[in-house]
Design a protein around this motif. Structure first.
Motif, PDB file in Angstrom:
ATOM      1  N   PHE A 128     -19.956  83.668  49.561  1.00 48.28           N
ATOM      2  CA  PHE A 128     -19.690  84.971  49.649  1.00 48.28           C
ATOM      3  C   PHE A 128     -20.312  85.615  48.277  1.00 48.28           C
ATOM      4  O   PHE A 128     -20.460  86.961  48.525  1.00 48.28           O
ATOM      5  N   THR A 129     -20.827  85.098  47.472  1.00 54.02           N
ATOM      6  CA  THR A 129     -21.176  85.779  46.149  1.00 54.02           C
ATOM      7  C   THR A 129     -22.140  86.705  46.337  1.00 54.02           C
ATOM      8  O   THR A 129     -21.984  88.041  45.761  1.00 54.02           O
ATOM      9  N   PRO A 130     -23.086  86.534  47.286  1.00 52.42           N
ATOM     10  CA  PRO A 130     -24.353  87.509  47.234  1.00 52.42           C
ATOM     11  C   PRO A 130     -23.801  89.034  47.775  1.00 52.42           C
ATOM     12  O   PRO A 130     -24.204  89.960  47.350  1.00 52.42           O
ATOM     13  N   VAL A 131     -22.621  88.988  48.577  1.00 49.67           N
ATOM     14  CA  VAL A 131     -21.941  90.017  48.992  1.00 49.67           C
ATOM     15  C   VAL A 131     -21.639  90.990  48.011  1.00 49.67           C
ATOM     16  O   VAL A 131     -21.562  92.126  48.035  1.00 49.67           O
ATOM     17  N   LEU A 132     -21.234  90.462  46.561  1.00 53.11           N
ATOM     18  CA  LEU A 132     -20.772  91.324  45.720  1.00 53.11           C
ATOM     19  C   LEU A 132     -21.894  91.879  44.799  1.00 53.11           C
ATOM     20  O   LEU A 132     -21.570  92.716  44.022  1.00 53.11           O
ATOM     21  N   MET A 133     -23.078  91.183  45.010  1.00 56.89           N
ATOM     22  CA  MET A 133     -24.091  91.741  44.191  1.00 56.89           C
ATOM     23  C   MET A 133     -24.749  93.247  44.622  1.00 56.89           C
ATOM     24  O   MET A 133     -24.780  93.600  45.902  1.00 56.89           O
ATOM     25  N   SER A 134     -24.967  93.875  43.694  1.00 52.53           N
ATOM     26  CA  SER A 134     -25.849  95.148  44.014  1.00 52.53           C
ATOM     27  C   SER A 134     -26.939  95.058  44.531  1.00 52.53           C
ATOM     28  O   SER A 134     -27.701  94.070  44.212  1.00 52.53           O
ATOM     29  N   VAL A 137     -29.770  94.206  42.237  1.00 52.56           N
ATOM     30  CA  VAL A 137     -29.935  93.091  41.602  1.00 52.56           C
ATOM     31  C   VAL A 137     -30.464  92.232  42.730  1.00 52.56           C
ATOM     32  O   VAL A 137     -31.624  91.422  42.438  1.00 52.56           O
ATOM     33  N   LYS A 187     -27.965  88.759  51.871  1.00 54.79           N
ATOM     34  CA  LYS A 187     -26.823  89.340  50.973  1.00 54.79           C
ATOM     35  C   LYS A 187     -25.677  89.311  52.107  1.00 54.79           C
ATOM     36  O   LYS A 187     -24.590  89.126  51.482  1.00 54.79           O
ATOM     37  N   TRP A 188     -25.822  89.528  53.442  1.00 56.84           N
ATOM     38  CA  TRP A 188     -24.704  89.921  54.073  1.00 56.84           C
ATOM     39  C   TRP A 188     -24.185  88.724  54.935  1.00 56.84           C
ATOM     40  O   TRP A 188     -22.866  89.106  55.462  1.00 56.84           O
ATOM     41  N   GLY A 190     -22.703  85.984  54.208  1.00 55.36           N
ATOM     42  CA  GLY A 190     -21.389  85.614  53.709  1.00 55.36           C
ATOM     43  C   GLY A 190     -20.011  86.652  54.121  1.00 55.36           C
ATOM     44  O   GLY A 190     -19.211  85.869  54.431  1.00 55.36           O
ATOM     45  N   PHE A 191     -20.485  87.771  54.263  1.00 55.11           N
ATOM     46  CA  PHE A 191     -19.581  88.597  54.694  1.00 55.11           C
ATOM     47  C   PHE A 191     -19.026  88.221  56.084  1.00 55.11           C
ATOM     48  O   PHE A 191     -18.028  88.039  56.306  1.00 55.11           O
TER      49      PHE A 191
ATOM     50  N   PHE C  32     -29.620  82.504  41.869  1.00 61.27           N
ATOM     51  CA  PHE C  32     -28.869  83.014  40.785  1.00 61.27           C
ATOM     52  C   PHE C  32     -29.023  81.976  39.641  1.00 61.27           C
ATOM     53  O   PHE C  32     -29.236  82.678  38.537  1.00 61.27           O
ATOM     54  N   ILE C 209     -15.807  97.481  44.321  1.00 57.67           N
ATOM     55  CA  ILE C 209     -17.028  96.660  44.495  1.00 57.67           C
ATOM     56  C   ILE C 209     -18.164  97.581  44.966  1.00 57.67           C
ATOM     57  O   ILE C 209     -19.392  97.598  44.521  1.00 57.67           O
ATOM     58  N   ASN C 213     -21.490  99.014  42.591  1.00 59.38           N
ATOM     59  CA  ASN C 213     -22.961  98.708  43.066  1.00 59.38           C
ATOM     60  C   ASN C 213     -23.693  99.875  43.694  1.00 59.38           C
ATOM     61  O   ASN C 213     -24.772  99.976  44.007  1.00 59.38           O
ATOM     62  N   LEU C 252     -30.788  91.367  34.167  1.00 58.22           N
ATOM     63  CA  LEU C 252     -30.105  91.343  35.271  1.00 58.22           C
ATOM     64  C   LEU C 252     -28.781  90.339  35.301  1.00 58.22           C
ATOM     65  O   LEU C 252     -27.876  90.677  35.764  1.00 58.22           O
ATOM     66  N   TYR C 263     -15.147  87.564  39.743  1.00 55.63           N
ATOM     67  CA  TYR C 263     -15.088  86.914  41.075  1.00 55.63           C
ATOM     68  C   TYR C 263     -14.484  85.665  41.012  1.00 55.63           C
ATOM     69  O   TYR C 263     -13.658  84.956  41.752  1.00 55.63           O
TER      70      TYR C 263
END
Lengths: 316, 432, 280
Positions: A128-134, A137, A187-188, A190-191, C32, C209, C213, C252, C263
């Motif tokens: 799920f982590t990528p969902v939280l990134m802007s 990023v 990015k999405w 995981g959502f 990452f 969130i 962003n 970054l 998180y």
């Protein structure tokens, strides 16, 4: 400005009416509860929409010069602006493909975890982590991944001995849109996975248990039992994803800025370009693009809701 | 319009919200005067130092004045300006380049004729910023389009330059092929973040082939791109492209990266660039600059067959500064422009940025670590017939967008045929 | 997990699944990790070997990136804007949601339609006019203006989620409260808010969130360096360190780390928050 004042008059009358039904609360109470939300919403969401529509029939020039131009913005847009249609095509392609990948990819991931993959609990969080990134990023990371010389994508190809397939991923019109799309889906996914996972756990266990007893394979179970039972969730996610992607801007702006050769130009980037990058300072024409696009989005949503969900409506 | 209901709501909400935020947004109204400056070239230390010094000089001569320079990268700078200026906001002074005439037509910048001390500015440089008899920008940086090369690489490829530093178009094509055969990237150009580098070679070739007058006509819509001379040039460039002149990542390679590509890794034979190349190259190696012993040379862009003017060469004004029409302290703003344009500052510019300037500066005994470079740069100017202005100074609107996408990127990027390029350029630029 | 591996046969069948799961984990986490290693290496080290292990690890780069840029300002701006906007949108949205969910009045459906129609408003439709409007009311290029816009554009989603939840609160609770002589506002504050706390928490997370962003509104509505929010700050930082890939990676990482940290502690809440609009 007469359009907007007339609208506000209409609006004011309506919000003043509810007082006739005093069974539950007096007008004052209702107003007190609703007014803050309505004020913000009216002033900075509805009014801008109206003003954008107003703008779209005008040329908005520097120093407050406003010229009425009728529908000429729209006729130019419809009949003489090749870039706009290119952008529409790109956006449509992006939206359709990304939506399908997102939703069904998410379902696949959810099924993996639902099938009691090792460390499912932890992976659910990690995936799920990528969902939280802007988008900033995500965009920068993926620009690096696609870098021709030292990017991960080409490095992996070379490592696999597939060096012949290395590409300037964001630099060629035939790959640029797909590359940005890849980053977007990354990015999405995981959502959608989480939403499906929740829906899967909410399924009645007996049905799946029965299927298991019947020695029903995963594929059959998926096609005949799970997907039909998840129909509502799938439809919901398709609509949500679709709407989101038709507005895609940030990621494309950061990764390609619409290039090369307009191959990643979307309606949103084109609006932004015409408003703030071209040398005109005219806000009328880009407003017309935004309005026309909104109409198309609304039509799409209407069609999709008609096609996909006769029973369950958009809200609950 | 201002009295409408929504406005009042908005204003009321604003008050409420600002009560929450407190003074976070409204500072800087003390007794001291602050001059706001927005400048590009955040990543070029020599120019940063130059402008900061001018700011300090002004602060010294005028107690109570504070000059606040905000450093930007180019695209974000113009994005910010394009929203701030229509708003009647923005800094007092900002960086601008002469192709951005829309700022003049929109009335966002003011004529500087009576505000600035023009005795310190080269008249030809002033002319670039003069429109309808008024001058709108103070030219700081002047440059010529040069073709930088790696002397060692050229030697290894067995190519020697004639005395005037100019190959013929056939020799140049041959050089490209030789470099590719030796597995070296011939020209490390990229258009990842700029709307012009891809057009250096084609632009200079067109200038030489057509001569200044027809060249200007071409980019102002008065000459068709289907002109046989133009097509010949495009065909030659197409040959270069097909011979692998540009790197594979041409479309995404950024300006700064193309420099690094040239002098460090992976290395290339040539880099066509404005002579402001030095701004990024002449910084310490560990900051991404050019290695101290890098054998840099400068050659002329190739001579074209049947050319009208093989001695022609583009000279242009780059970094300039203008005063915001909405500025409340125009006199002070002009004082800052003057502070940047004194002969001493001009001298400092040349000695630290290693670049031409629109400021009158008398530099005879040139010393410093890059003296040899600057001498070579000056040698390459001998006998040159300058065409003032680059194509992007001449094109606007849709034509500019097409120029950026086609001549700057799609065509040199190998994505378009000559016919397609001609047709697309004509469609957007040629006015019949 | 163990239950699923009852038979040896089952385990073999599961091998592809495990492999796929591993692969996808690498796909999500790999980028990452890559940025993390780069953030501890210098640019010249990176160009020598883009995928090397950071040895020695240049921790000082973080201090460098922080002090040589305006990160603390960007960070603080983001905190101020997001906290205030989220607080406002939560309270205002909850009030509206409470009103729509609890009271029956003429115009209820119209109001609801009006507010929820905001769900489909694309930001591109608003942005140009918002730009003009903020100028008219002197809120352009102010954090206040950004807060107002954020509140306005996120009310729809907030009301949508909260109203759905508030509707499920049993009416008995409210009847009882009214019998006890609670005023309308007290009912909202003492019944709806506490009972609806989980949903409110969810919208807070979601809005936090998204706004943390947010890029498009900020890039158009703010221009001054000292007003930039974090996403703009990162873009700016990248611009001024074009050649310095290592430094950009550090920048970054400064943006990524707080998100990952929070998180790590609140993963369930954040997952629930983000997906609140879709899981119903």
């Amino acid at each position: 400005m007469s359009i907007s004042t007339r609208f506000w008059g209409f609006f004011g009358r309506n919000s003043a009416k509810p007082e006739t039904d005093a069974r539950c609360a007096g007008l004052g109470i209702l107003v007190a509860f609703l007014a803050p939300a309505l004020l913000f919403y009216a002033g900075f969401a509805i009014y801008p929409v109206i003003r954008t529509i107003y703008n779209s029939f005008h040329a908005i020039k520097p120093h407050g010069v406003v010229e009425f131009v009728g529908v000429s913005n729209f006729t130019t847009l419809l009949f003489a602006d090749a870039t706009f249609w290119k952008a529409v095509g790109n956006t449509a392609l992006f939206t359709i493909v990304a939506t399908i990948l997102d939703v069904f990819g998410g379902l696949l991931l959810a099924l993996c975890l639902f099938a009691r993959a090792p460390f499912a609990g932890l992976l659910r969080v990690v995936w799920f982590t990528p969902v939280l990134m802007s988008y900033v990023v995500v965009g920068v990371i993926w620009v690096w991944i696609y870098d021709y010389d030292w990017g991960l994508a080409n490095a992996i190809l070379r490592w696999l001995g597939l060096g012949a397939f290395e590409q300037s991923w964001l630099g060629h019109p035939s790959t640029a849109l797909w590359s940005v799309l890849g980053a977007h889906v990354w990015k999405w996914l995981g959502f959608n996975m989480i939403v499906f996972l929740a829906a899967l756990y909410a399924l009645p266990g007996e049905v799946l248990g029965a299927a298991e007893l019947d020695n029903c394979g995963w594929v059959a179970k998926l096609v005949y039992i799970i997907v039909p039972m998840l129909r509502a969730t799938i439809v919901n996610l398709l609509v949500l994803s679709f709407i989101g992607k038709m507005m895609v801007f940030d990621l494309i702006w950061i990764m390609t800025g619409g290039g090369p050769l307009w191959s990643t130009e979307t309606v949103s980037t084109y609006v932004y370009k015409r408003a703030f990058e071209w040398n005109t300072f005219d806000l009328g024409y880009p407003s017309a693009i935004a309005v026309l696009w909104f109409v198309i989005i609304l039509a799409f949503i209407a069609v999709m809701t008609q096609l996909l969900r006769q029973r369950d409506k958009l809200e609950f | 319009m201002h009295a409408s209901f929504a406005m009042r709501c908005a204003a009321a909400l604003g008050l409420v919200a600002s009560a929450f935020i407190g003074g976070a947004a409204t500072r800087a109204t003390a007794q001291d005067v602050t001059l706001e400056v927005w400048s590009h070239e955040a990543d070029e230390p020599a120019k940063v130092a130059f402008r900061e010094l001018a700011a300090k000089n002004l602060e010294k001569s005028r107690p109570g004045v504070k000059v606040k320079i905000t450093w930007y990268e180019k695209n974000p700078l113009f994005a910010a300006l394009k929203t701030a200026l229509p708003a009647g906001k923005g800094p007092d002074v900002f960086y601008l380049e002469p192709d951005q005439v829309e700022y003049i037509t929109a009335g966002y910048i003011i004529p500087l004729d009576d505000l600035v001390n023009w005795n310190n500015i080269e008249p030809w440089a002033r002319k670039v910023w003069t429109h309808n008899g008024k001058t709108y920008g103070i030219p700081q940086e002047a440059y010529t389009n040069e073709l930088f090369y790696n002397k060692d690489q050229l030697k290894q490829l067995g190519v020697t330059l004639p005395a005037n530093g100019q190959l013929t178009q056939a020799q140049f094509l041959d050089l490209i092929k030789k470099a590719r055969a030796a597995n070296v990237t011939p020209v490390s150009q990229g258009v990842g973040d700029r709307p012009y580098p891809g057009a250096y070679i084609v632009g200079e070739a067109l200038l030489r082939k057509l001569g200044p007058d027809d060249y200007q006509k071409l980019f102002t819509g008065k000459l068709t791109f289907a002109d046989p001379r133009v097509v010949e040039v495009l065909k030659w460039v197409k040959e270069l492209v097909e011979a692998g002149a540009y790197p594979k990542n041409f479309m995404t390679l950024k300006l700064g990266e193309s420099h690094y590509y040239f002098y460090s890794k992976p290395g290339s034979v040539m880099l066509p660039m404005g002579s402001w190349y030095t701004g990024r190259a002449f910084v310490p190696e560990e900051k991404g600059g050019q290695p101290a012993n890098f054998p840099i040379g400068i050659m002329q862009y190739p001579a074209m067959d049947g050319a009208a003017c093989n001695d022609c060469k583009t000279s242009a004004i780059g970094a300039s500064f203008a005063i915001n029409a909405a500025s409340k302290q125009k006199e002070l703003a002009a004082a800052f422009l003057n502070a940047m344009s004194t002969p001493e500052m001009g001298k400092m510019w040349i000695e630290t940025v290693y670049l031409q300037t629109g400021i009158k500066a008398d530099v005879k005994n040139f010393t410093g670590p890059h003296a040899a470079y600057f001498t070579e740069l000056m040698d390459r100017q001998k006998g040159a017939k300058y065409f003032i202005g680059s194509p992007r100074d001449m094109v606007t609107g849709e034509c500019k967008d097409t120029f950026i996408q086609v001549l700057n990127s799609g065509f040199p990027g190998g994505l378009l045929t000559v016919d397609q390029a001609v047709q697309m350029m004509n469609k957007s630029c040629y006015k019949g | 997990m163990v239950a699923g591996m009852r038979f040896g046969f089952e385990q073999i069948r599961r091998l592809p699944l495990a492999l796929f799961v591993l692969l996808y984990t690498v796909v999500t986490g790999g980028p990452f990790l890559w940025v993390a290693t780069m953030s501890l290496r210098t640019t010249s080290e990176i160009f020598k070997d883009p995928y090397g292990y950071p040895s020695p690890a240049h921790w000082e780069k973080f201090a460098d990136a922080w002090t040589k840029s305006n990160y603390h300002t960007y960070f603080w701006n983001s905190v101020v804007v997001v906290v205030i906007a989220v607080a406002l949108v939560t309270v205002i949205g909850a009030m509206a949601a409470h009103c729509l969910a609890r009271y029956r009045f003429r115009g209820n459906r119209l109001m609801r339609f009006l507010i929820l129609s905001g769900l489909v408003l694309p930001p591109q439709l608003l942005i140009l006019a918002l730009f003009q409007i903020l100028l008219d009311v002197n809120l352009y290029n102010t954090l206040t203006g950004l807060v107002v816009v954020y509140v306005a554009t996120h009310i729809a989603m907030t009301v949508y989620i909260l109203e759905g939840f508030f509707m499920q609160i049993p009416q008995d609770l409210f009847d009882a409260a009214r019998m006890d002589g609670y005023s309308d506002f007290e009912i909202f504050w003492r019944v709806t808010m506490p009972v609806g706390a989980p949903a409110i928490f969810t919208t807070v997370t979601l809005n936090f969130i998204i706004l943390w962003n947010e890029f498009l509104f900020a890039v158009v509505l703010l221009t001054d360096d000292d007003k930039r929010t974090l996403p703009l700050g990162i873009m700016h930082f990248m611009g001024s360190h074009q050649l310095d890939v290592g430094m950009v990676a550090t920048g970054l990482m400064i943006a990524i780390l707080p998100v990952i940290l929070i998180y790590g502690f609140f993963s369930e809440t954040m997952i629930k928050g983000m997906t609140a609009g879709a899981v119903r």
